[in-house]
Scaffold this active site. Structure first.
Site, PDB file in Angstrom:
ATOM      1  N   SER A 124       0.780  -1.361  -0.030  1.00 19.97           N
ATOM      2  CA  SER A 124       0.119   0.089  -0.194  1.00 19.97           C
ATOM      3  C   SER A 124       0.690   1.198   0.193  1.00 19.97           C
ATOM      4  CB  SER A 124      -0.804   0.016   1.268  1.00 19.97           C
ATOM      5  OG  SER A 124      -1.448   1.303   1.486  1.00 19.97           O
ATOM      6  N   TYR A 148      -1.281  -0.478  10.875  1.00 16.22           N
ATOM      7  CA  TYR A 148      -1.523  -1.293   9.465  1.00 16.22           C
ATOM      8  C   TYR A 148      -0.619  -0.888   8.508  1.00 16.22           C
ATOM      9  CZ  TYR A 148      -3.218  -1.572   4.976  1.00 16.22           C
ATOM     10  OH  TYR A 148      -3.165  -1.768   3.467  1.00 16.22           O
ATOM     11  N   LYS A 152       2.428  -3.751   6.807  1.00 17.96           N
ATOM     12  CA  LYS A 152       2.914  -3.805   5.130  1.00 17.96           C
ATOM     13  C   LYS A 152       4.348  -3.638   5.043  1.00 17.96           C
ATOM     14  CE  LYS A 152      -1.254  -4.435   3.483  1.00 17.96           C
ATOM     15  NZ  LYS A 152      -1.627  -5.754   2.683  1.00 17.96           N
TER      16      LYS A 152
END
Ligand code: WQD
Length: 337
Positions: A124, A148, A152
Protein backbone atom coordinates in the site's frame (compact mmCIF):
# COMPACT_ATOMS: atom_id res chain seq x y z
CA UNK A 1 -0.55 -20.90 -14.51
CA UNK A 2 -2.24 -22.19 -11.37
CA UNK A 3 -2.59 -19.28 -8.95
CA UNK A 4 -3.63 -19.38 -5.28
CA UNK A 5 -5.28 -16.07 -4.36
CA UNK A 6 -5.35 -15.47 -0.61
CA UNK A 7 -8.15 -13.09 0.36
CA UNK A 8 -9.60 -13.84 -3.06
CA UNK A 9 -13.19 -13.32 -1.87
CA UNK A 10 -12.49 -9.68 -1.02
CA UNK A 11 -12.97 -6.52 -3.05
CA UNK A 12 -9.54 -6.51 -4.71
CA UNK A 13 -9.31 -10.31 -4.70
CA UNK A 14 -12.50 -10.98 -6.67
CA UNK A 15 -11.68 -8.42 -9.35
CA UNK A 16 -8.13 -9.76 -9.65
CA UNK A 17 -9.40 -13.36 -9.91
CA UNK A 18 -11.55 -12.26 -12.83
CA UNK A 19 -8.61 -10.66 -14.65
CA UNK A 20 -6.35 -13.64 -13.93
CA UNK A 21 -8.93 -16.03 -15.41
CA UNK A 22 -9.42 -13.72 -18.41
CA UNK A 23 -5.66 -13.93 -18.94
CA UNK A 24 -5.85 -17.73 -19.02
CA UNK A 25 -4.76 -18.58 -15.47
CA UNK A 26 -6.45 -21.12 -13.20
CA UNK A 27 -7.42 -19.60 -9.84
CA UNK A 28 -8.13 -21.03 -6.40
CA UNK A 29 -9.33 -18.80 -3.55
CA UNK A 30 -8.31 -19.13 0.09
CA UNK A 31 -10.35 -16.87 2.35
CA UNK A 32 -11.59 -16.84 5.95
CA UNK A 33 -14.55 -14.62 5.03
CA UNK A 34 -13.87 -12.31 7.98
CA UNK A 35 -14.37 -9.32 5.69
CA UNK A 36 -15.85 -10.92 2.58
CA UNK A 37 -18.49 -13.40 1.45
CA UNK A 38 -18.78 -16.65 -0.48
CA UNK A 39 -21.48 -14.92 -2.56
CA UNK A 40 -18.80 -12.63 -3.98
CA UNK A 41 -16.87 -15.65 -5.29
CA UNK A 42 -20.05 -17.23 -6.63
CA UNK A 43 -20.78 -14.10 -8.65
CA UNK A 44 -17.15 -13.86 -9.78
CA UNK A 45 -17.37 -17.48 -11.00
CA UNK A 46 -20.52 -16.57 -12.93
CA UNK A 47 -18.79 -13.61 -14.57
CA UNK A 48 -15.71 -15.73 -15.32
CA UNK A 49 -17.89 -18.56 -16.68
CA UNK A 50 -15.84 -21.01 -14.65
CA UNK A 51 -16.27 -22.37 -11.14
CA UNK A 52 -13.59 -20.90 -8.88
CA UNK A 53 -12.59 -23.40 -6.16
CA UNK A 54 -12.76 -21.83 -2.71
CA UNK A 55 -11.06 -23.08 0.43
CA UNK A 56 -12.47 -21.45 3.56
CA UNK A 57 -9.64 -21.02 5.98
CA UNK A 58 -7.28 -18.74 7.81
CA UNK A 59 -3.59 -18.28 7.10
CA UNK A 60 -3.06 -18.84 10.84
CA UNK A 61 -4.50 -22.36 10.51
CA UNK A 62 -1.73 -24.66 9.21
CA UNK A 63 -4.27 -27.31 8.21
CA UNK A 64 -6.26 -24.88 6.06
CA UNK A 65 -3.08 -23.58 4.50
CA UNK A 66 -1.81 -27.07 3.70
CA UNK A 67 -5.22 -27.96 2.25
CA UNK A 68 -5.13 -24.87 0.03
CA UNK A 69 -1.60 -25.61 -1.19
CA UNK A 70 -2.42 -29.28 -1.85
CA UNK A 71 -5.71 -28.51 -3.60
CA UNK A 72 -4.42 -25.67 -5.76
CA UNK A 73 -0.89 -26.97 -6.50
CA UNK A 74 -0.05 -23.31 -7.29
CA UNK A 75 2.71 -22.08 -9.57
CA UNK A 76 2.33 -18.68 -7.87
CA UNK A 77 0.47 -16.97 -5.03
CA UNK A 78 -1.25 -13.58 -5.11
CA UNK A 79 -1.47 -12.53 -1.47
CA UNK A 80 -4.28 -10.14 -0.52
CA UNK A 81 -5.40 -11.68 2.78
CA UNK A 82 -5.04 -9.22 5.61
CA UNK A 83 -6.80 -6.71 7.83
CA UNK A 84 -6.73 -3.22 6.29
CA UNK A 85 -8.52 -0.61 8.38
CA UNK A 86 -6.05 2.07 9.46
CA UNK A 87 -8.21 3.34 12.31
CA UNK A 88 -8.91 -0.15 13.66
CA UNK A 89 -5.20 -0.96 13.56
CA UNK A 90 -4.53 1.92 15.95
CA UNK A 91 -6.76 0.30 18.57
CA UNK A 92 -5.81 -3.34 17.84
CA UNK A 93 -2.13 -3.38 16.85
CA UNK A 94 -1.46 -6.90 18.11
CA UNK A 95 -4.40 -8.36 16.16
CA UNK A 96 -3.10 -6.61 13.03
CA UNK A 97 0.48 -7.84 13.53
CA UNK A 98 -0.66 -11.41 14.23
CA UNK A 99 -3.15 -11.57 11.40
CA UNK A 100 -1.11 -9.78 8.74
CA UNK A 101 2.51 -10.59 9.60
CA UNK A 102 2.23 -14.01 11.25
CA UNK A 103 -0.30 -15.01 8.62
CA UNK A 104 2.15 -14.06 5.89
CA UNK A 105 4.97 -15.94 7.65
CA UNK A 106 2.82 -19.07 7.73
CA UNK A 107 2.01 -18.62 4.05
CA UNK A 108 5.68 -18.22 3.09
CA UNK A 109 6.66 -21.27 5.14
CA UNK A 110 3.97 -23.34 3.40
CA UNK A 111 5.12 -22.07 0.01
CA UNK A 112 8.75 -22.91 0.78
CA UNK A 113 7.72 -26.42 1.91
CA UNK A 114 5.85 -26.90 -1.36
CA UNK A 115 8.67 -25.51 -3.50
CA UNK A 116 6.48 -22.58 -4.57
CA UNK A 117 8.56 -19.41 -4.70
CA UNK A 118 6.55 -16.93 -6.77
CA UNK A 119 4.44 -14.38 -4.92
CA UNK A 120 2.72 -11.07 -5.63
CA UNK A 121 2.21 -9.11 -2.41
CA UNK A 122 -0.56 -6.59 -1.84
CA UNK A 123 1.16 -3.59 -0.30
CA UNK A 124 0.00 0.00 0.00
CA UNK A 125 1.07 3.58 -0.62
CA UNK A 126 0.67 3.94 3.12
CA UNK A 127 4.28 2.74 3.44
CA UNK A 128 5.38 6.13 2.05
CA UNK A 129 4.14 7.81 5.24
CA UNK A 130 3.89 11.59 5.00
CA UNK A 131 5.15 12.01 1.44
CA UNK A 132 7.69 14.80 0.94
CA UNK A 133 7.39 14.68 -2.83
CA UNK A 134 4.49 14.06 -5.17
CA UNK A 135 4.14 12.33 -7.50
CA UNK A 136 5.69 9.61 -5.34
CA UNK A 137 8.20 7.19 -6.84
CA UNK A 138 8.99 3.71 -5.56
CA UNK A 139 12.40 4.90 -4.23
CA UNK A 140 10.72 7.42 -1.92
CA UNK A 141 11.71 6.99 1.73
CA UNK A 142 9.53 4.49 3.57
CA UNK A 143 7.94 5.33 6.91
CA UNK A 144 4.68 4.41 8.56
CA UNK A 145 2.27 6.32 10.76
CA UNK A 146 -0.03 3.49 11.89
CA UNK A 147 0.11 -0.21 12.82
CA UNK A 148 -1.63 -1.27 9.59
CA UNK A 149 1.05 0.47 7.55
CA UNK A 150 3.70 -1.07 9.76
CA UNK A 151 2.46 -4.58 8.94
CA UNK A 152 2.80 -3.78 5.23
CA UNK A 153 6.32 -2.41 5.68
CA UNK A 154 7.45 -5.33 7.87
CA UNK A 155 6.17 -7.81 5.27
CA UNK A 156 7.86 -5.89 2.45
CA UNK A 157 11.17 -5.96 4.37
CA UNK A 158 10.77 -9.68 5.06
CA UNK A 159 10.19 -10.34 1.36
CA UNK A 160 13.34 -8.36 0.52
CA UNK A 161 15.30 -10.43 3.05
CA UNK A 162 14.01 -13.68 1.55
CA UNK A 163 14.93 -12.58 -1.97
CA UNK A 164 18.42 -11.61 -0.78
CA UNK A 165 18.90 -14.98 0.92
CA UNK A 166 17.51 -17.23 -1.79
CA UNK A 167 17.73 -16.28 -5.47
CA UNK A 168 15.11 -18.86 -6.38
CA UNK A 169 12.34 -16.54 -5.16
CA UNK A 170 10.42 -14.29 -7.57
CA UNK A 171 8.60 -11.57 -5.66
CA UNK A 172 6.48 -8.66 -6.87
CA UNK A 173 5.40 -5.98 -4.38
CA UNK A 174 2.50 -3.79 -5.52
CA UNK A 175 1.81 -0.53 -3.68
CA UNK A 176 -1.80 0.47 -4.22
CA UNK A 177 -2.92 4.06 -4.05
CA UNK A 178 -6.71 4.40 -3.73
CA UNK A 179 -8.59 1.54 -5.42
CA UNK A 180 -12.23 2.43 -6.15
CA UNK A 181 -15.02 1.44 -8.52
CA UNK A 182 -16.36 -1.99 -9.48
CA UNK A 183 -16.60 -4.42 -12.37
CA UNK A 184 -18.77 -2.77 -15.06
CA UNK A 185 -21.39 -5.55 -14.72
CA UNK A 186 -22.39 -4.16 -11.32
CA UNK A 187 -22.38 -7.75 -10.00
CA UNK A 188 -19.25 -7.47 -7.83
CA UNK A 189 -17.85 -4.52 -5.93
CA UNK A 190 -16.67 -3.12 -2.63
CA UNK A 191 -18.80 -4.28 0.29
CA UNK A 192 -17.38 -2.66 3.43
CA UNK A 193 -18.34 -4.14 6.80
CA UNK A 194 -20.27 -1.52 8.79
CA UNK A 195 -19.89 2.18 8.04
CA UNK A 196 -17.24 2.70 5.35
CA UNK A 197 -14.04 4.47 6.38
CA UNK A 198 -13.12 5.20 2.76
CA UNK A 199 -14.51 8.14 0.80
CA UNK A 200 -16.07 6.59 -2.32
CA UNK A 201 -18.12 3.84 -0.64
CA UNK A 202 -19.36 6.38 1.91
CA UNK A 203 -20.33 8.85 -0.82
CA UNK A 204 -22.15 6.03 -2.60
CA UNK A 205 -24.13 5.27 0.56
CA UNK A 206 -25.07 8.95 0.85
CA UNK A 207 -26.23 8.90 -2.79
CA UNK A 208 -28.56 5.95 -2.05
CA UNK A 209 -29.79 7.62 1.12
CA UNK A 210 -28.11 5.44 3.75
CA UNK A 211 -26.42 8.50 5.27
CA UNK A 212 -27.49 12.15 5.32
CA UNK A 213 -24.20 13.76 4.32
CA UNK A 214 -20.50 13.25 3.79
CA UNK A 215 -18.17 14.72 6.42
CA UNK A 216 -15.29 16.27 4.49
CA UNK A 217 -12.25 15.69 6.68
CA UNK A 218 -10.53 19.02 6.36
CA UNK A 219 -11.17 22.02 4.11
CA UNK A 220 -7.97 23.86 4.99
CA UNK A 221 -5.30 21.76 3.30
CA UNK A 222 -2.81 23.51 1.01
CA UNK A 223 -4.68 22.30 -2.10
CA UNK A 224 -6.70 24.19 -4.75
CA UNK A 225 -10.05 23.63 -3.02
CA UNK A 226 -8.66 22.98 0.48
CA UNK A 227 -9.65 19.28 0.58
CA UNK A 228 -7.42 16.21 0.46
CA UNK A 229 -6.09 14.98 -2.86
CA UNK A 230 -5.67 11.27 -3.65
CA UNK A 231 -4.78 9.01 -6.58
CA UNK A 232 -8.01 7.08 -7.20
CA UNK A 233 -7.46 3.93 -9.27
CA UNK A 234 -10.14 1.80 -10.94
CA UNK A 235 -10.19 -1.64 -9.34
CA UNK A 236 -10.18 -3.25 -12.81
CA UNK A 237 -6.97 -1.36 -13.63
CA UNK A 238 -5.55 -2.64 -10.34
CA UNK A 239 -6.60 -6.19 -11.23
CA UNK A 240 -4.93 -5.96 -14.63
CA UNK A 241 -1.80 -4.64 -12.91
CA UNK A 242 -1.61 -7.94 -11.01
CA UNK A 243 -1.72 -9.93 -14.23
CA UNK A 244 1.13 -7.84 -15.61
CA UNK A 245 3.15 -8.24 -12.39
CA UNK A 246 2.59 -12.00 -12.43
CA UNK A 247 3.97 -12.12 -15.96
CA UNK A 248 7.00 -10.17 -14.77
CA UNK A 249 7.82 -12.42 -11.81
CA UNK A 250 7.35 -15.47 -14.02
CA UNK A 251 10.13 -14.16 -16.24
CA UNK A 252 12.42 -12.85 -13.49
CA UNK A 253 13.79 -13.86 -10.10
CA UNK A 254 14.48 -11.50 -7.21
CA UNK A 255 12.18 -8.88 -5.75
CA UNK A 256 10.85 -5.66 -7.23
CA UNK A 257 8.20 -3.09 -6.34
CA UNK A 258 5.73 -1.03 -8.39
CA UNK A 259 3.19 1.66 -7.65
CA UNK A 260 -0.32 0.94 -8.87
CA UNK A 261 -1.82 4.40 -9.37
CA UNK A 262 -2.92 6.67 -12.19
CA UNK A 263 -0.43 9.49 -11.53
CA UNK A 264 -3.35 11.92 -11.26
CA UNK A 265 -4.82 13.32 -8.04
CA UNK A 266 -8.41 14.35 -7.37
CA UNK A 267 -9.80 16.18 -4.34
CA UNK A 268 -12.62 15.12 -2.05
CA UNK A 269 -14.87 17.74 -3.63
CA UNK A 270 -13.94 16.51 -7.14
CA UNK A 271 -15.15 13.03 -6.12
CA UNK A 272 -18.36 14.32 -4.55
CA UNK A 273 -19.18 16.43 -7.62
CA UNK A 274 -18.43 13.50 -9.95
CA UNK A 275 -20.70 11.24 -7.90
CA UNK A 276 -23.56 13.77 -8.11
CA UNK A 277 -23.04 14.11 -11.86
CA UNK A 278 -22.97 10.36 -12.47
CA UNK A 279 -25.76 9.33 -10.10
CA UNK A 280 -28.07 12.32 -10.60
CA UNK A 281 -28.50 12.25 -6.82
CA UNK A 282 -27.46 15.08 -4.50
CA UNK A 283 -24.53 14.27 -2.21
CA UNK A 284 -24.82 16.72 0.70
CA UNK A 285 -21.60 17.32 2.62
CA UNK A 286 -20.37 19.30 5.58
CA UNK A 287 -16.84 20.46 6.29
CA UNK A 288 -15.34 18.70 9.32
CA UNK A 289 -12.01 18.59 11.12
CA UNK A 290 -9.02 16.94 9.51
CA UNK A 291 -8.76 13.18 10.19
CA UNK A 292 -5.72 12.20 12.27
CA UNK A 293 -3.02 10.61 10.13
CA UNK A 294 -4.26 12.00 6.81
CA UNK A 295 -1.80 13.63 4.42
CA UNK A 296 -2.84 16.58 2.26
CA UNK A 297 -1.78 15.19 -1.10
CA UNK A 298 -0.89 11.71 -2.29
CA UNK A 299 -0.57 10.49 -5.86
CA UNK A 300 1.72 8.07 -7.65
CA UNK A 301 4.51 8.36 -10.11
CA UNK A 302 3.23 5.48 -12.23
CA UNK A 303 6.06 5.36 -14.74
CA UNK A 304 7.97 2.36 -13.35
CA UNK A 305 5.03 -0.03 -13.84
CA UNK A 306 4.47 1.38 -17.32
CA UNK A 307 8.13 0.95 -18.28
CA UNK A 308 8.70 -2.48 -16.71
CA UNK A 309 5.30 -4.15 -16.59
CA UNK A 310 3.77 -2.54 -19.66
CA UNK A 311 0.86 -1.53 -17.41
CA UNK A 312 -0.75 1.89 -17.07
CA UNK A 313 -4.16 2.69 -15.58
CA UNK A 314 -6.56 3.62 -18.36
CA UNK A 315 -9.92 4.21 -16.72
CA UNK A 316 -11.06 7.76 -15.83
CA UNK A 317 -12.49 9.06 -12.58
CA UNK A 318 -15.87 9.20 -14.31
CA UNK A 319 -15.63 5.48 -15.22
CA UNK A 320 -14.62 4.66 -11.64
CA UNK A 321 -17.68 6.45 -10.28
CA UNK A 322 -20.05 5.16 -13.00
CA UNK A 323 -18.99 1.59 -12.22
CA UNK A 324 -19.18 2.17 -8.48
CA UNK A 325 -22.64 3.73 -8.79
CA UNK A 326 -23.90 0.79 -10.89
CA UNK A 327 -22.72 -1.63 -8.17
CA UNK A 328 -23.95 0.57 -5.31
CA UNK A 329 -27.41 1.21 -6.73
CA UNK A 330 -27.92 -2.43 -7.75
CA UNK A 331 -26.65 -3.73 -4.39
CA UNK A 332 -27.53 -1.10 -1.75
CA UNK A 333 -26.86 -3.69 0.98
CA UNK A 334 -23.80 -5.21 -0.63
CA UNK A 335 -23.70 -9.01 -0.85
CA UNK A 336 -26.12 -9.26 2.12
CA UNK A 337 -23.81 -11.71 3.94
C1 WQD B 1 -9.61 9.63 0.84
C2 WQD B 1 -9.78 11.12 1.06
C3 WQD B 1 -9.89 11.72 3.39
C4 WQD B 1 -13.72 9.64 4.10
C5 WQD B 1 -6.92 4.68 2.87
C6 WQD B 1 -5.88 4.01 3.69
C7 WQD B 1 -4.85 3.40 2.79
C8 WQD B 1 -5.51 2.52 1.75
C9 WQD B 1 -6.57 3.28 0.98
C10 WQD B 1 -5.36 0.24 2.46
C11 WQD B 1 -8.94 11.67 2.21
C12 WQD B 1 -11.22 12.02 2.69
C13 WQD B 1 -12.56 10.14 3.53
C14 WQD B 1 -14.73 10.53 4.51
C15 WQD B 1 -13.39 12.37 3.75
N1 WQD B 1 -6.08 1.38 2.35
N2 WQD B 1 -12.41 11.49 3.36
N3 WQD B 1 -14.53 11.87 4.31
O1 WQD B 1 -7.12 7.63 3.66
O2 WQD B 1 -6.34 8.06 1.27
O3 WQD B 1 -6.34 5.74 2.17
O4 WQD B 1 -7.50 3.79 1.95
O5 WQD B 1 -4.28 0.03 2.00
O6 WQD B 1 -3.98 2.61 3.59
O7 WQD B 1 -5.23 5.00 4.48
O8 WQD B 1 -8.49 6.84 1.67
O9 WQD B 1 -10.88 6.93 1.12
O10 WQD B 1 -10.17 7.00 3.58
O11 WQD B 1 -9.77 8.98 2.12
O12 WQD B 1 -13.24 13.59 3.59
O13 WQD B 1 -15.81 10.14 5.03
O14 WQD B 1 -11.14 11.37 1.44
O15 WQD B 1 -9.55 12.75 4.31
O16 WQD B 1 -8.54 12.98 1.86
P1 WQD B 1 -7.04 7.19 2.25
P2 WQD B 1 -9.90 7.39 2.16
Amino acid sequence: MRVLVTGGAGYLGTHTCLSLISAGHEVTVLDNFVNSSAEAVRRTSELARTAIPVIEGDLLDPRALMKAMDASQPDAVVHFAGLKAVGESNTEPLRYMTNNVTGTLQLLEAMEAADVRRIIFSSSATVYGVTETVPTREDHALSVTNPYGRTKLVIEDLLRDIAAADPRWSIGILRYFNPVGAHPSGMIGEDPTGTPNNLVPFVGQVAVGRHEAVSVFGGDYPTPDGTGIRDYLHVMDLAEGHVAALDWITAHTGVDVWNLGTGTGYSVLDVIRMYESVSGHPVPFRMAARRAGDVAVSYADANKAAAELGWRAGRSLREMIEDHWRWQSANPDGYER
